[in-house]
Design an enzyme around this catalytic site. Structure first.
Site, PDB file in Angstrom:
ATOM      1  N   ASP A   1      35.513 -22.614  15.580  1.00  4.90           N
ATOM      2  CA  ASP A   1      34.720 -23.350  14.857  1.00  4.90           C
ATOM      3  C   ASP A   1      34.728 -24.691  15.173  1.00  4.90           C
ATOM      4  O   ASP A   1      33.934 -25.592  14.669  1.00  4.90           O
ATOM      5  CB  ASP A   1      34.892 -23.190  13.271  1.00  4.90           C
ATOM      6  CG  ASP A   1      36.342 -23.476  12.949  1.00  4.90           C
ATOM      7  OD1 ASP A   1      37.189 -23.915  13.867  1.00  4.90           O
ATOM      8  OD2 ASP A   1      36.631 -23.303  11.660  1.00  4.90           O
ATOM      9  N   SER A   2      35.426 -24.997  16.107  1.00  6.41           N
ATOM     10  CA  SER A   2      35.174 -26.563  16.560  1.00  6.41           C
ATOM     11  C   SER A   2      33.846 -26.898  17.292  1.00  6.41           C
ATOM     12  O   SER A   2      33.607 -28.143  17.502  1.00  6.41           O
ATOM     13  CB  SER A   2      36.457 -26.922  17.420  1.00  6.41           C
ATOM     14  OG  SER A   2      36.382 -25.748  18.656  1.00  6.41           O
TER      15      SER A   2
ATOM     16  N   ASP B   1      36.444 -17.189  15.923  1.00  2.00           N
ATOM     17  CA  ASP B   1      36.940 -17.999  14.617  1.00  2.00           C
ATOM     18  C   ASP B   1      36.345 -17.396  13.423  1.00  2.00           C
ATOM     19  O   ASP B   1      34.698 -17.371  13.393  1.00  2.00           O
ATOM     20  CB  ASP B   1      36.731 -19.600  14.863  1.00  2.00           C
ATOM     21  CG  ASP B   1      38.050 -20.149  14.839  1.00  2.00           C
ATOM     22  OD1 ASP B   1      39.156 -19.661  14.768  1.00  2.00           O
ATOM     23  OD2 ASP B   1      38.097 -21.516  15.068  1.00  2.00           O
TER      24      ASP B   1
ATOM     25  N   GLU C   1      49.136 -25.807  14.857  1.00  2.00           N
ATOM     26  CA  GLU C   1      48.302 -26.802  14.978  1.00  2.00           C
ATOM     27  C   GLU C   1      49.144 -28.078  14.274  1.00  2.00           C
ATOM     28  O   GLU C   1      49.337 -28.046  13.089  1.00  2.00           O
ATOM     29  CB  GLU C   1      46.994 -26.734  14.738  1.00  2.00           C
ATOM     30  CG  GLU C   1      46.000 -28.052  15.156  1.00  2.00           C
ATOM     31  CD  GLU C   1      44.579 -27.837  15.151  1.00  2.00           C
ATOM     32  OE1 GLU C   1      43.901 -26.832  14.763  1.00  2.00           O
ATOM     33  OE2 GLU C   1      43.852 -29.102  15.059  1.00  2.00           O
TER      34      GLU C   1
ATOM     35  N   LYS D   1      40.237 -14.811  14.530  1.00  2.00           N
ATOM     36  CA  LYS D   1      41.154 -15.860  13.980  1.00  2.00           C
ATOM     37  C   LYS D   1      40.799 -16.552  12.759  1.00  2.00           C
ATOM     38  O   LYS D   1      39.583 -16.723  12.307  1.00  2.00           O
ATOM     39  CB  LYS D   1      41.194 -17.051  15.040  1.00  2.00           C
ATOM     40  CG  LYS D   1      42.320 -18.118  14.750  1.00  2.00           C
ATOM     41  CD  LYS D   1      42.697 -19.142  15.814  1.00  2.00           C
ATOM     42  CE  LYS D   1      41.695 -20.156  16.053  1.00  2.00           C
ATOM     43  NZ  LYS D   1      41.184 -20.820  14.896  1.00  2.00           N
TER      44      LYS D   1
ATOM     45  N   GLU E   1      42.557 -19.010   9.261  1.00  2.00           N
ATOM     46  CA  GLU E   1      43.538 -20.167   9.122  1.00  2.00           C
ATOM     47  C   GLU E   1      44.170 -19.835   7.828  1.00  2.00           C
ATOM     48  O   GLU E   1      43.491 -19.373   6.775  1.00  2.00           O
ATOM     49  CB  GLU E   1      42.777 -21.576   9.007  1.00  2.00           C
ATOM     50  CG  GLU E   1      41.871 -21.897  10.308  1.00  2.00           C
ATOM     51  CD  GLU E   1      41.612 -23.300  10.221  1.00  2.00           C
ATOM     52  OE1 GLU E   1      41.534 -23.915   9.071  1.00  2.00           O
ATOM     53  OE2 GLU E   1      40.574 -23.684  11.063  1.00  2.00           O
TER      54      GLU E   1
HETATM   55  O1  KIV Z   1      38.134 -24.189  16.532  1.00  2.00           O
HETATM   56  C1  KIV Z   1      39.045 -24.387  17.511  1.00  2.00           C
HETATM   57  O2  KIV Z   1      38.799 -25.024  18.458  1.00  2.00           O
HETATM   58  C2  KIV Z   1      40.591 -24.191  16.988  1.00  2.00           C
HETATM   59  C3  KIV Z   1      41.730 -24.722  18.002  1.00  2.00           C
HETATM   60  C4  KIV Z   1      41.845 -25.949  17.676  1.00  2.00           C
HETATM   61  C5  KIV Z   1      42.761 -23.705  17.867  1.00  2.00           C
HETATM   62  O3  KIV Z   1      40.906 -23.349  15.995  1.00  2.00           O
END
Ligand code: KIV
Length: 273
Positions: A46-47, A85, A183, A114, A116
């Site tokens: 989600d970055s 994500d 992280e 993934k 959080e």
């Molecule tokens: O979204 C992302 O890039 C991440 C990484 C920082 C692990 O979750």
């Protein structure tokens, strides 16, 4: 062939495995270049909100937007393990919502998802695993918690906070995650969490002792417009190369040096008269 979640689950350095390598990817060319480098998995993170869409945090991306990027990545790298994500609010409301949202990402081409959080996510992790969807966890500095944390701050800095992270990691392992991202924590916390688990850990700003490392594509390549975190190592300055190449193109156009004869289609003889 891509690594499967059960294969990744066994990759502990203390059992002699090589460290795992994960890099983010958001589109077809990026995924193609990263997969060609032989990384273990690609993360459609989600970055994307920060590094592609120019947003200040990750709270505004939706499941459909992540799915759009997963499709592009899967088109480029069908043989790589693709992690997608789950964005904020896609796994916070109910177990059925969580499973349906994850299914959208799997159908778009991801092999795992993934999410959080720690012990508070155990019910959602179990629901996903019941639906046969492999789950990667993510603890420590979890960017989706930016409002609750009051900013992007290193986590686990007190004894109690470090112990809570180890307990969160153990809860997630017990719930069935196959791998865990840690992280933004002191190196000692990265090591302690890694030692406490049988599943591999992937660090980002968590020191040298995790079972693998992940970096964001744009940070690693010098494409990021934002200030990068202390833990980023820049392996190239592609941003400067892009500006240089486009400047040379602009100069060639303005000086009538582009296109040259070799870059034009010849006029058919019929049109010469
Ligand atoms: O979204 C992302 O890039 C991440 C990484 C920082 C692990 O979750």
């Amino acid at each position: 062939m891509s690594l499967t979640a059960p294969q990744i689950r066994k990759r502990k350095r203390r059992h002699g495995s090589e460290p795992l390598v994960m890099v983010t990817a958001y589109d077809e060319p990026g995924a193609r270049y990263v997969a060609a480098a032989g990384v273990d998995f690609l993360l459609v993170g989600d970055s994307v909100a920060n590094v592609v869409l120019g947003q200040a945090d990750t709270l505004h991306v939706t499941v459909d937007e992540i799915a759009h990027h997963v499709r592009a990545v899967a088109a480029a790298a069908p043989d790589a393990h693709i992690v997608a994500d789950l964005p904020w609010m896609s796994y916070h409301v109910s177990e059925s919502d969580t499973v349906r949202n994850a299914a959208v990402l799997i159908r778009a081409g991801a092999h795992s998802v993934k999410l959080e959080g720690g012990a508070n996510r155990v019910a959602m992790v179990r629901a996903l695993i019941n639906a046969e969807i492999p789950v990667m966890g993510h603890i420590g500095l979890t960017p989706q918690s930016v409002l609750a944390m009051g900013g992007f701050k290193v986590q686990g800095k007190t004894k109690a906070a470090a112990e809570l992270l180890v307990a969160d990691a153990q809860s997630l392992q017990e719930a069935g995650v196959f791998c865990l991202v840690i992280e933004g924590v002191p190196s000692d916390v990265g090591r302690r969490v890694t030692e406490a688990l049988e599943i591999p850990t992937i660090g980002i700003g968590a020191g040298p002792d995790t079972d693998g490392q992940v970096l964001v594509f744009h940070d690693l390549l010098g494409l990021s417009g934002r200030p990068v975190a202390k833990f980023v190592r820049r392996y190239a300055d592609i941003g400067a190369q892009i500006t240089d190449a486009v400047s040379r193109f602009a100069a060639d156009v303005r000086s009538s040096n582009f296109p040259a004869e070799a870059e034009t289609y010849p006029t058919p003889s019929e049109l010469l008269d």
